[in-house]
Design a protein around this motif. Structure first.
Motif, PDB file in Angstrom:
ATOM      1  N   HIS A 158      12.232  11.788  -3.459  1.00  0.00           N
ATOM      2  CA  HIS A 158      12.976  11.167  -4.557  1.00  0.00           C
ATOM      3  C   HIS A 158      13.942  10.146  -3.968  1.00  0.00           C
ATOM      4  O   HIS A 158      15.004  10.522  -3.464  1.00  0.00           O
ATOM      5  CB  HIS A 158      13.751  12.216  -5.362  1.00  0.00           C
ATOM      6  CG  HIS A 158      12.894  13.293  -5.945  1.00  0.00           C
ATOM      7  ND1 HIS A 158      12.561  14.430  -5.236  1.00  0.00           N
ATOM      8  CD2 HIS A 158      12.296  13.385  -7.158  1.00  0.00           C
ATOM      9  CE1 HIS A 158      11.792  15.195  -5.995  1.00  0.00           C
ATOM     10  NE2 HIS A 158      11.619  14.592  -7.161  1.00  0.00           N
ATOM     11  N   THR A 167       8.522   8.155  -5.210  1.00  0.00           N
ATOM     12  CA  THR A 167       8.241   9.594  -5.183  1.00  0.00           C
ATOM     13  C   THR A 167       7.418  10.078  -3.990  1.00  0.00           C
ATOM     14  O   THR A 167       7.073  11.257  -3.934  1.00  0.00           O
ATOM     15  CB  THR A 167       7.522   9.994  -6.481  1.00  0.00           C
ATOM     16  OG1 THR A 167       6.370   9.158  -6.662  1.00  0.00           O
ATOM     17  CG2 THR A 167       8.454   9.862  -7.675  1.00  0.00           C
ATOM     18  N   VAL A 174       8.221   6.989 -10.292  1.00  0.00           N
ATOM     19  CA  VAL A 174       8.355   7.438 -11.672  1.00  0.00           C
ATOM     20  C   VAL A 174       9.433   6.578 -12.318  1.00  0.00           C
ATOM     21  O   VAL A 174      10.476   6.308 -11.718  1.00  0.00           O
ATOM     22  CB  VAL A 174       8.691   8.942 -11.775  1.00  0.00           C
ATOM     23  CG1 VAL A 174      10.037   9.279 -11.152  1.00  0.00           C
ATOM     24  CG2 VAL A 174       8.627   9.402 -13.223  1.00  0.00           C
ATOM     25  N   PRO A 187       7.083  18.397 -15.991  1.00  0.00           N
ATOM     26  CA  PRO A 187       7.014  17.202 -15.143  1.00  0.00           C
ATOM     27  C   PRO A 187       6.378  17.522 -13.804  1.00  0.00           C
ATOM     28  O   PRO A 187       6.367  18.678 -13.355  1.00  0.00           O
ATOM     29  CB  PRO A 187       8.483  16.801 -14.982  1.00  0.00           C
ATOM     30  CG  PRO A 187       9.248  18.068 -15.183  1.00  0.00           C
ATOM     31  CD  PRO A 187       8.458  18.887 -16.172  1.00  0.00           C
ATOM     32  N   THR A 244       9.321   8.399 -20.154  1.00  0.00           N
ATOM     33  CA  THR A 244       8.911   8.233 -18.766  1.00  0.00           C
ATOM     34  C   THR A 244       7.560   7.537 -18.652  1.00  0.00           C
ATOM     35  O   THR A 244       6.799   7.428 -19.613  1.00  0.00           O
ATOM     36  CB  THR A 244       8.807   9.594 -18.062  1.00  0.00           C
ATOM     37  OG1 THR A 244       7.741  10.352 -18.670  1.00  0.00           O
ATOM     38  CG2 THR A 244      10.108  10.364 -18.158  1.00  0.00           C
ATOM     39  N   ARG A 298       0.117   9.349 -12.681  1.00  0.00           N
ATOM     40  CA  ARG A 298       1.100   8.731 -11.793  1.00  0.00           C
ATOM     41  C   ARG A 298       1.232   7.228 -12.076  1.00  0.00           C
ATOM     42  O   ARG A 298       0.420   6.624 -12.764  1.00  0.00           O
ATOM     43  CB  ARG A 298       0.675   8.912 -10.340  1.00  0.00           C
ATOM     44  CG  ARG A 298       1.287  10.097  -9.612  1.00  0.00           C
ATOM     45  CD  ARG A 298       1.085  11.414 -10.253  1.00  0.00           C
ATOM     46  NE  ARG A 298       1.554  12.504  -9.390  1.00  0.00           N
ATOM     47  CZ  ARG A 298       1.459  13.774  -9.702  1.00  0.00           C
ATOM     48  NH1 ARG A 298       0.923  14.152 -10.860  1.00  0.00           N
ATOM     49  NH2 ARG A 298       1.910  14.706  -8.872  1.00  0.00           N
ATOM     50  N   VAL A 326      11.762   5.540 -15.845  1.00  0.00           N
ATOM     51  CA  VAL A 326      12.336   5.986 -17.119  1.00  0.00           C
ATOM     52  C   VAL A 326      12.715   4.758 -17.931  1.00  0.00           C
ATOM     53  O   VAL A 326      13.372   3.849 -17.407  1.00  0.00           O
ATOM     54  CB  VAL A 326      13.563   6.897 -16.912  1.00  0.00           C
ATOM     55  CG1 VAL A 326      14.170   7.285 -18.260  1.00  0.00           C
ATOM     56  CG2 VAL A 326      13.166   8.149 -16.145  1.00  0.00           C
ATOM     57  N   SER A 365       5.159  10.343 -14.801  1.00  0.00           N
ATOM     58  CA  SER A 365       5.822  11.640 -14.590  1.00  0.00           C
ATOM     59  C   SER A 365       4.860  12.814 -14.512  1.00  0.00           C
ATOM     60  O   SER A 365       5.286  13.960 -14.546  1.00  0.00           O
ATOM     61  CB  SER A 365       6.830  11.884 -15.715  1.00  0.00           C
ATOM     62  OG  SER A 365       6.224  11.678 -16.981  1.00  0.00           O
ATOM     63  N   PHE A 406      13.724  15.711 -13.310  1.00  0.00           N
ATOM     64  CA  PHE A 406      13.710  15.936 -14.755  1.00  0.00           C
ATOM     65  C   PHE A 406      14.305  17.270 -15.178  1.00  0.00           C
ATOM     66  O   PHE A 406      13.763  17.996 -15.996  1.00  0.00           O
ATOM     67  CB  PHE A 406      12.300  15.717 -15.320  1.00  0.00           C
ATOM     68  CG  PHE A 406      11.872  14.285 -15.143  1.00  0.00           C
ATOM     69  CD1 PHE A 406      12.409  13.301 -15.944  1.00  0.00           C
ATOM     70  CD2 PHE A 406      11.011  13.923 -14.112  1.00  0.00           C
ATOM     71  CE1 PHE A 406      12.078  11.967 -15.757  1.00  0.00           C
ATOM     72  CE2 PHE A 406      10.677  12.597 -13.912  1.00  0.00           C
ATOM     73  CZ  PHE A 406      11.206  11.613 -14.741  1.00  0.00           C
TER      74      PHE A 406
END
Length: 445
Positions: free
Chosen positions: A35, A162, A179, A29, A115, A130, A181, A118, A65
């Motif tokens: 974050h 991010t 990012v 990743p 994802t 991205r 999920v 990522s 990750f």
């Protein structure tokens, strides 16, 4: 009332490791400079046993990750080909995403954590791997609204901002990065099968069929269907039922996916991968979502045919494993499955009992004529006819842009949170959706 996803223990089950040597590539990743948790799906985290994670641990798993316990040791970028606007492309695969983990919900259903944004993979080509924060916000909205309207869709599980600046041709740039999920039933696409067929990997193709039948079980084909006991034929029958239901659910929702390429078609019939989507402002079969869809290939009214075409590509990919006749017979069921799904879903959204096919079909035709004549879309029509007009919830492009403007200009996330709450209330008002065709009872869409 709609049943909430049920709490369940964490049940890791990385079944894909049995085929990981040829289905994907282990990748690393991206390392992001920041974050910041922007969205956590507190309805679905409990359903897969992750509701007790602290936000910091959440960021470790879904921003940095760190592998989940007893799960995939490294992310897996999946390999696939696909027809993109009817042109075959062997140069694709997971270019900005990967499979991060697999687990089961309380019903024993296999779910993937995948994802978007990522980082780069072997299939990124010239892209940066991205995702823009705006793209992530749009996916939250799409999945929440589709879930409320009973569409079998992936769920936006997590969004983490991010801290990077991205340059995009279709957004004012630089723009913020994120990012995302997804929680989804499967990442096995029609394009996954196409790749194996084109490369003459017949043994792997047969193994993939067996894997899908084991992990995503569904009803068996009709007993009188030719080849009804052959694995490849069974899989195609299930895909036909599931994707016919998906097509109907889009039409009843007034939703335009925008990019119904064969690499965006999950064999489980689950909708996913939201780019240039739109909801209809008024009933218009020619309405398109993607500015680059110059010929209207994936226009609103052409979606059922586009999905049927993709199923034809799956049938051709399965040809090394089965004779043509049983595969053609499975495909031939698509029209009837679609009509049945339209009736089932239309009556559900209207809040009436289905009577018999002829009268129900006439009801649908009358509704479409009403929407055409009055210049309104499905949202307004169904809210009005069901008596929900006092608090109509829609998701037209102007509303989406206003929600994004609040975030981009003032970093104000409250309008987004309020919209999500209103959408979820709509889902509660509509009640439990019908079980998608091709699925087993007890599967929560």
């Amino acid at each position: 009332m709609r049943d909430e996803p049920q709490d369940a223990p964490y049940r890791p089950d990385a079944a894909i490791t049995a085929i990981s040597d040829w289905i994907g590539d282990a990748v690393e990743p991206a390392a992001f400079p920041a974050h910041q948790l922007r969205f956590r799906n507190t309805r679905w985290d409990r359903a897969v046993g992750l509701g007790d994670l602290s936000d910091e641990t959440w960021l470790d798993h879904f921003g940095r990750f760190v592998p989940l316990p007893d799960n995939l040791p490294r992310p897996l970028a999946l390999r696939y080909h696909g027809h993109q606007f009817r042109n075959y492309n062997p140069e694709i695969g997971d270019g900005r995403g990967f499979l991060f983990g697999q687990l089961r919900d309380g019903n024993g259903r296999m779910l993937d954590l995948g994802t978007k944004g990522s980082g780069r993979t072997p299939y990124s080509r010239t892209a940066d791997g991205r995702l823009t924060l705006k793209g992530a916000v749009r996916e939250i909205l799409a999945t929440e609204m589709l879930e409320a309207l009973g569409v079998y869709t992936s769920k936006t599980f997590s969004v983490v901002e991010t801290g990077e600046e991205l340059w995009r041709g279709d957004e004012p740039s630089p723009t913020r990065s994120a990012v995302l999920v997804r929680l989804g039933h499967s990442h096995m696409r029609i394009g996954t099968f196409q790749r194996l067929a084109v490369l003459d990997e017949t043994d792997h193709l047969a193994q993939l069929v067996d894997y899908c039948l084991a992990q995503y079980p569904g009803p068996l084909p009709p007993a009188d269907a030719p080849g009804h006991d052959e694995p490849a034929v069974i899989l195609l029958h299930q895909a036909v039922e599931r994707l016919a239901d998906l097509a109907a659910s889009y039409m009843v929702a007034g939703f335009v996916h925008g990019v119904l390429n064969s690499d965006n078609m999950a064999i489980t019939g689950e909708s996913f991968d939201y780019g240039p989507w739109r909801w209809l402002p008024r009933w218009d079969p020619t309405f398109t979502a993607a500015y680059f869809d110059h010929n209207g290939l994936y226009a609103f009214g052409r979606q059922p045919e586009a999905i049927r075409w993709n199923l034809g590509q799956l049938a051709m990919a399965l040809r090394p494993l089965a004779e043509a006749e049983p595969l053609i017979a499975a495909l031939a069921r698509y029209g009837a499955c679609y009509q049945q799904a339209m009736v089932r879903r239309f009556c559900w959204r209207l809040g009436v009992e289905s009577r018999e096919m002829e009268s129900d079909t006439a009801l649908i035709e009358q509704a479409e004529e009403t929407m055409r004549t009055e210049g309104i879309g499905p949202d307004r029509y169904f809210h009005r006819e069901r008596g929900l007009d006092g608090e109509p919830v829609s998701l037209l492009i102007e509303e989406v842009e206003d929600l994004w403007s609040a975030i981009s200009e003032r970093d104000d996330w409250e309008p987004l949170h309020a919209k999500i709450a209103a959408i979820r209330q709509l889902g509660q008002a509509l009640g439990e959706p019908p079980v998608p065709s091709g699925h087993l009872p007890g599967e929560n869409p």
